[in-house]
Design a protein around this motif. Structure first.
Motif, PDB file in Angstrom:
ATOM      1  N   PHE A 176     -21.350  31.672   6.180  1.00 33.28           N
ATOM      2  CA  PHE A 176     -20.379  30.705   5.678  1.00 33.28           C
ATOM      3  C   PHE A 176     -20.927  30.021   4.422  1.00 33.28           C
ATOM      4  O   PHE A 176     -20.234  29.898   3.403  1.00 33.28           O
ATOM      5  CB  PHE A 176     -20.088  29.674   6.766  1.00 33.28           C
ATOM      6  N   ALA A 177     -22.172  29.599   4.470  1.00 31.34           N
ATOM      7  CA  ALA A 177     -22.793  28.907   3.340  1.00 31.34           C
ATOM      8  C   ALA A 177     -22.858  29.789   2.102  1.00 31.34           C
ATOM      9  O   ALA A 177     -22.695  29.303   0.968  1.00 31.34           O
ATOM     10  CB  ALA A 177     -24.195  28.442   3.725  1.00 31.34           C
ATOM     11  N   ALA A 178     -23.079  31.075   2.299  1.00 34.98           N
ATOM     12  CA  ALA A 178     -23.215  31.990   1.158  1.00 34.98           C
ATOM     13  C   ALA A 178     -21.917  32.145   0.383  1.00 34.98           C
ATOM     14  O   ALA A 178     -21.938  32.586  -0.777  1.00 34.98           O
ATOM     15  CB  ALA A 178     -23.704  33.352   1.651  1.00 34.98           C
ATOM     16  N   ARG A 179     -20.798  31.781   0.994  1.00 29.99           N
ATOM     17  CA  ARG A 179     -19.501  31.986   0.353  1.00 29.99           C
ATOM     18  C   ARG A 179     -18.941  30.712  -0.279  1.00 29.99           C
ATOM     19  O   ARG A 179     -17.797  30.721  -0.741  1.00 29.99           O
ATOM     20  CB  ARG A 179     -18.499  32.542   1.368  1.00 29.99           C
ATOM     21  N   THR A 180     -19.738  29.642  -0.300  1.00 32.28           N
ATOM     22  CA  THR A 180     -19.182  28.403  -0.817  1.00 32.28           C
ATOM     23  C   THR A 180     -20.262  27.580  -1.521  1.00 32.28           C
ATOM     24  O   THR A 180     -21.346  28.083  -1.842  1.00 32.28           O
ATOM     25  CB  THR A 180     -18.511  27.599   0.309  1.00 32.28           C
ATOM     26  N   GLU A 181     -19.973  26.286  -1.782  1.00 35.23           N
ATOM     27  CA  GLU A 181     -20.887  25.416  -2.519  1.00 35.23           C
ATOM     28  C   GLU A 181     -20.602  23.967  -2.154  1.00 35.23           C
ATOM     29  O   GLU A 181     -19.786  23.683  -1.282  1.00 35.23           O
ATOM     30  CB  GLU A 181     -20.698  25.625  -4.028  1.00 35.23           C
ATOM     31  N   ARG A 182     -21.324  23.042  -2.805  1.00 29.36           N
ATOM     32  CA  ARG A 182     -21.143  21.599  -2.635  1.00 29.36           C
ATOM     33  C   ARG A 182     -21.402  21.148  -1.196  1.00 29.36           C
ATOM     34  O   ARG A 182     -20.686  20.318  -0.650  1.00 29.36           O
ATOM     35  CB  ARG A 182     -19.740  21.157  -3.083  1.00 29.36           C
ATOM     36  N   TYR A 183     -22.436  21.708  -0.577  1.00 31.02           N
ATOM     37  CA  TYR A 183     -22.794  21.339   0.788  1.00 31.02           C
ATOM     38  C   TYR A 183     -24.276  21.015   0.864  1.00 31.02           C
ATOM     39  O   TYR A 183     -25.046  21.302  -0.059  1.00 31.02           O
ATOM     40  CB  TYR A 183     -22.479  22.481   1.763  1.00 31.02           C
ATOM     41  N   GLU A 184     -24.667  20.405   1.978  1.00 30.13           N
ATOM     42  CA  GLU A 184     -26.072  20.143   2.278  1.00 30.13           C
ATOM     43  C   GLU A 184     -26.392  20.775   3.631  1.00 30.13           C
ATOM     44  O   GLU A 184     -25.613  20.631   4.578  1.00 30.13           O
ATOM     45  CB  GLU A 184     -26.330  18.636   2.367  1.00 30.13           C
ATOM     46  N   TRP A 185     -27.529  21.455   3.724  1.00 30.43           N
ATOM     47  CA  TRP A 185     -28.037  21.864   5.029  1.00 30.43           C
ATOM     48  C   TRP A 185     -28.619  20.628   5.710  1.00 30.43           C
ATOM     49  O   TRP A 185     -29.407  19.892   5.105  1.00 30.43           O
ATOM     50  CB  TRP A 185     -29.134  22.911   4.888  1.00 30.43           C
ATOM     51  N   ILE A 186     -28.224  20.391   6.942  1.00 28.03           N
ATOM     52  CA  ILE A 186     -28.777  19.234   7.657  1.00 28.03           C
ATOM     53  C   ILE A 186     -29.284  19.690   9.034  1.00 28.03           C
ATOM     54  O   ILE A 186     -28.809  20.682   9.589  1.00 28.03           O
ATOM     55  CB  ILE A 186     -27.743  18.098   7.811  1.00 28.03           C
ATOM     56  N   ASP A 187     -30.240  18.940   9.562  1.00 30.81           N
ATOM     57  CA  ASP A 187     -30.831  19.288  10.854  1.00 30.81           C
ATOM     58  C   ASP A 187     -30.219  18.445  11.969  1.00 30.81           C
ATOM     59  O   ASP A 187     -29.296  17.654  11.741  1.00 30.81           O
ATOM     60  CB  ASP A 187     -32.350  19.116  10.823  1.00 30.81           C
ATOM     61  N   GLY A 188     -30.743  18.633  13.180  1.00 27.07           N
ATOM     62  CA  GLY A 188     -30.186  17.945  14.341  1.00 27.07           C
ATOM     63  C   GLY A 188     -30.235  16.428  14.227  1.00 27.07           C
ATOM     64  O   GLY A 188     -29.318  15.734  14.681  1.00 27.07           O
ATOM     65  N   ASP A 189     -31.294  15.905  13.621  1.00 27.32           N
ATOM     66  CA  ASP A 189     -31.393  14.451  13.475  1.00 27.32           C
ATOM     67  C   ASP A 189     -30.298  13.911  12.551  1.00 27.32           C
ATOM     68  O   ASP A 189     -29.699  12.864  12.831  1.00 27.32           O
ATOM     69  CB  ASP A 189     -32.776  14.067  12.925  1.00 27.32           C
ATOM     70  N   ARG A 190     -30.054  14.623  11.467  1.00 27.01           N
ATOM     71  CA  ARG A 190     -29.006  14.158  10.542  1.00 27.01           C
ATOM     72  C   ARG A 190     -27.621  14.321  11.172  1.00 27.01           C
ATOM     73  O   ARG A 190     -26.739  13.491  10.965  1.00 27.01           O
ATOM     74  CB  ARG A 190     -29.085  14.945   9.235  1.00 27.01           C
ATOM     75  N   ILE A 191     -27.429  15.378  11.939  1.00 23.21           N
ATOM     76  CA  ILE A 191     -26.164  15.530  12.663  1.00 23.21           C
ATOM     77  C   ILE A 191     -25.941  14.314  13.561  1.00 23.21           C
ATOM     78  O   ILE A 191     -24.854  13.736  13.600  1.00 23.21           O
ATOM     79  CB  ILE A 191     -26.150  16.833  13.503  1.00 23.21           C
ATOM     80  N   ALA A 192     -26.987  13.915  14.264  1.00 28.51           N
ATOM     81  CA  ALA A 192     -26.877  12.768  15.166  1.00 28.51           C
ATOM     82  C   ALA A 192     -26.588  11.478  14.409  1.00 28.51           C
ATOM     83  O   ALA A 192     -25.890  10.596  14.910  1.00 28.51           O
ATOM     84  CB  ALA A 192     -28.160  12.632  15.979  1.00 28.51           C
ATOM     85  N   THR A 193     -27.118  11.364  13.195  1.00 26.66           N
ATOM     86  CA  THR A 193     -26.845  10.175  12.381  1.00 26.66           C
ATOM     87  C   THR A 193     -25.385  10.139  11.950  1.00 26.66           C
ATOM     88  O   THR A 193     -24.734   9.084  11.995  1.00 26.66           O
ATOM     89  CB  THR A 193     -27.753  10.160  11.142  1.00 26.66           C
ATOM     90  N   LEU A 194     -24.862  11.296  11.527  1.00 29.50           N
ATOM     91  CA  LEU A 194     -23.473  11.360  11.071  1.00 29.50           C
ATOM     92  C   LEU A 194     -22.495  11.258  12.232  1.00 29.50           C
ATOM     93  O   LEU A 194     -21.471  10.570  12.142  1.00 29.50           O
ATOM     94  CB  LEU A 194     -23.236  12.666  10.306  1.00 29.50           C
ATOM     95  N   GLU A 195     -22.786  11.963  13.309  1.00 30.68           N
ATOM     96  CA  GLU A 195     -21.893  11.999  14.467  1.00 30.68           C
ATOM     97  C   GLU A 195     -22.718  11.799  15.733  1.00 30.68           C
ATOM     98  O   GLU A 195     -23.163  12.752  16.369  1.00 30.68           O
ATOM     99  CB  GLU A 195     -21.133  13.334  14.534  1.00 30.68           C
ATOM    100  N   PRO A 196     -22.952  10.548  16.128  1.00 29.54           N
ATOM    101  CA  PRO A 196     -23.825  10.282  17.277  1.00 29.54           C
ATOM    102  C   PRO A 196     -23.419  11.006  18.548  1.00 29.54           C
ATOM    103  O   PRO A 196     -24.292  11.374  19.358  1.00 29.54           O
ATOM    104  CB  PRO A 196     -23.720   8.757  17.433  1.00 29.54           C
ATOM    105  N   ASP A 197     -22.134  11.238  18.762  1.00 29.04           N
ATOM    106  CA  ASP A 197     -21.706  11.901  19.998  1.00 29.04           C
ATOM    107  C   ASP A 197     -22.063  13.382  20.036  1.00 29.04           C
ATOM    108  O   ASP A 197     -21.916  14.026  21.085  1.00 29.04           O
ATOM    109  CB  ASP A 197     -20.205  11.730  20.198  1.00 29.04           C
ATOM    110  N   LEU A 198     -22.507  13.927  18.909  1.00 31.57           N
ATOM    111  CA  LEU A 198     -22.941  15.325  18.884  1.00 31.57           C
ATOM    112  C   LEU A 198     -24.461  15.443  18.933  1.00 31.57           C
ATOM    113  O   LEU A 198     -24.999  16.546  18.803  1.00 31.57           O
ATOM    114  CB  LEU A 198     -22.405  16.028  17.627  1.00 31.57           C
ATOM    115  N   ALA A 199     -25.144  14.348  19.141  1.00 30.20           N
ATOM    116  CA  ALA A 199     -26.614  14.343  19.162  1.00 30.20           C
ATOM    117  C   ALA A 199     -27.149  15.307  20.220  1.00 30.20           C
ATOM    118  O   ALA A 199     -26.676  15.329  21.366  1.00 30.20           O
ATOM    119  CB  ALA A 199     -27.127  12.927  19.432  1.00 30.20           C
ATOM    120  N   GLY A 200     -28.117  16.123  19.813  1.00 30.37           N
ATOM    121  CA  GLY A 200     -28.770  17.042  20.724  1.00 30.37           C
ATOM    122  C   GLY A 200     -27.989  18.299  21.046  1.00 30.37           C
ATOM    123  O   GLY A 200     -28.488  19.165  21.775  1.00 30.37           O
ATOM    124  N   ARG A 201     -26.798  18.443  20.494  1.00 30.30           N
ATOM    125  CA  ARG A 201     -25.961  19.587  20.840  1.00 30.30           C
ATOM    126  C   ARG A 201     -26.065  20.730  19.829  1.00 30.30           C
ATOM    127  O   ARG A 201     -25.757  21.879  20.160  1.00 30.30           O
ATOM    128  CB  ARG A 201     -24.493  19.155  20.969  1.00 30.30           C
TER     129      ARG A 201
END
Length: 334
Positions: free
Chosen positions: A102-127
């Motif tokens: 998916f990433a290879a076909r687009t632009e204007r994104y950031e790769w983020i890890d599990g910790d950043r996912i949890a910061t953006l969407e706390p209910d998805l923490a650890g998933r």
């Protein structure tokens, strides 16, 4: 030159965006709508409302992103409730390769890890371990956005006449803009309907701040927060013109994919199931066809709210400049 008078037929997102853009430029406009009230027959009433040009670029023609990018600012100006929190794209750990593709076909994104996912969407923490974050994208609630456009037009004295079955050849205006969607096949026989199905659910056990896309192996799922614990889950894309209710199979697949995102969706209340047909040209791209004083603006496919502002600008340019037809294939190489 006197100000042109334009009649727009159809009060879906295409028609209301065209009316708004023309009114912004000082054009005298009226809107005719065959339904008795706003949204009664418009497929845009069922839309997701994601203003996500870079997410869309991964799965569709590059021109959709290029033409759709300016729509974010357009909607911010015309619908103040537009939410600018970006988009999140996820995949279960076992399908991590799908995220890389998916990433290879687009632009204007950031790769983020599990910790950043949890910061953006706390209910998805650890998933989820990794995700793509598209910080510049936005979303809106389609029904509220249509109401905003209608209210803005009313405030400027633009009449929206409901219960009027307007036919382009019978309307006596300097220009007529045909935004009838699939009903315009009497003039645009190449249009086809692509069926889409969606669900609306309510739960207090999940909170999301932005649209989340899950690259599910069967149905690429998106979940769009509507506020107050309400979420739109969509959407299927079926080459079918059947006008019927959501199938059991589609409902199960959408709900199963939502459950994969978060098990609490398994206990959510189903508020609404909806299906409609999206008007689509053979190349899946919108365009404007001119026939004398009639402009046929159509073919938004599944990019209604993303590309309606572009379509509206082309209509306004054509009306005001009386130039040649504005057509995507010509502009693609500009």
């Amino acid at each position: 030159m006197d100000r042109p008078v334009v009649t727009i037929i159809g009060a879906g997102v295409a028609g209301l965006a065209c009316a708004t853009e023309l009114a912004d430029r000082g054009v005298t406009v009226e809107v005719l709508e065959r339904s008795a009230r706003l949204g009664e027959s418009a497929c845009s009433w069922m839309a997701g409302g994601m203003l996500a040009p870079w997410c869309e670029r991964a799965t569709t023609d590059e021109i959709v992103a290029r033409l759709g990018e300016p729509s974010i600012d357009w909607w911010r100006r015309h619908h103040p409730e537009t939410v600018s929190q970006g988009s999140l794209v996820l995949t279960p750990p076992r399908d991590a390769a799908d995220l890389t593709r998916f990433a290879a076909r687009t632009e204007r994104y950031e790769w983020i890890d599990g910790d950043r996912i949890a910061t953006l969407e706390p209910d998805l923490a650890g998933r989820f371990r990794r995700a793509l974050f598209f910080p510049d994208e936005a979303h809106l609630e389609p029904r509220k956005a249509l109401v905003s456009l209608a209210a803005g037009l009313e405030a400027r004295g633009v009449a929206i006449r409901f219960g009027v079955e307007g036919r382009p050849s019978e309307v006596d205006s300097r220009f007529v803009v045909d935004c009838r969607g699939l009903s315009a096949r009497d003039a645009l026989p190449e249009l086809r309907g692509v069926r889409g199905e969606m669900l609306v659910v309510r739960t207090r056990d999940v909170s999301l701040s932005r649209p989340v896309r899950l690259l599910h192996p069967r149905i690429p799922l998106y979940i769009v927060p509507r506020g107050d614990g309400v979420f739109m889950i969509g959407a299927t894309m079926i080459e079918s013109e059947e006008r019927r209710a959501v199938s059991v199979r589609s409902a199960m697949e959408l709900l199963n994919a939502a459950y994969t995102l978060h098990p609490a969706f398994g206990e959510a209340e189903i508020v609404e199931l909806g299906a409609d047909l999206r008007p689509t040209f053979p190349d899946n791209l919108p365009c404007i066809r001119r026939d004398g004083r009639v402009l046929h603006a159509n073919g938004l496919f599944r990019h209604g709210f993303l590309l309606a502002p572009w379509l509206a600008r082309q209509v306004a340019d054509t009306v005001l400049l009386e130039t040649r037809d504005a057509d995507i294939p010509e502009r693609r190489h500009a």
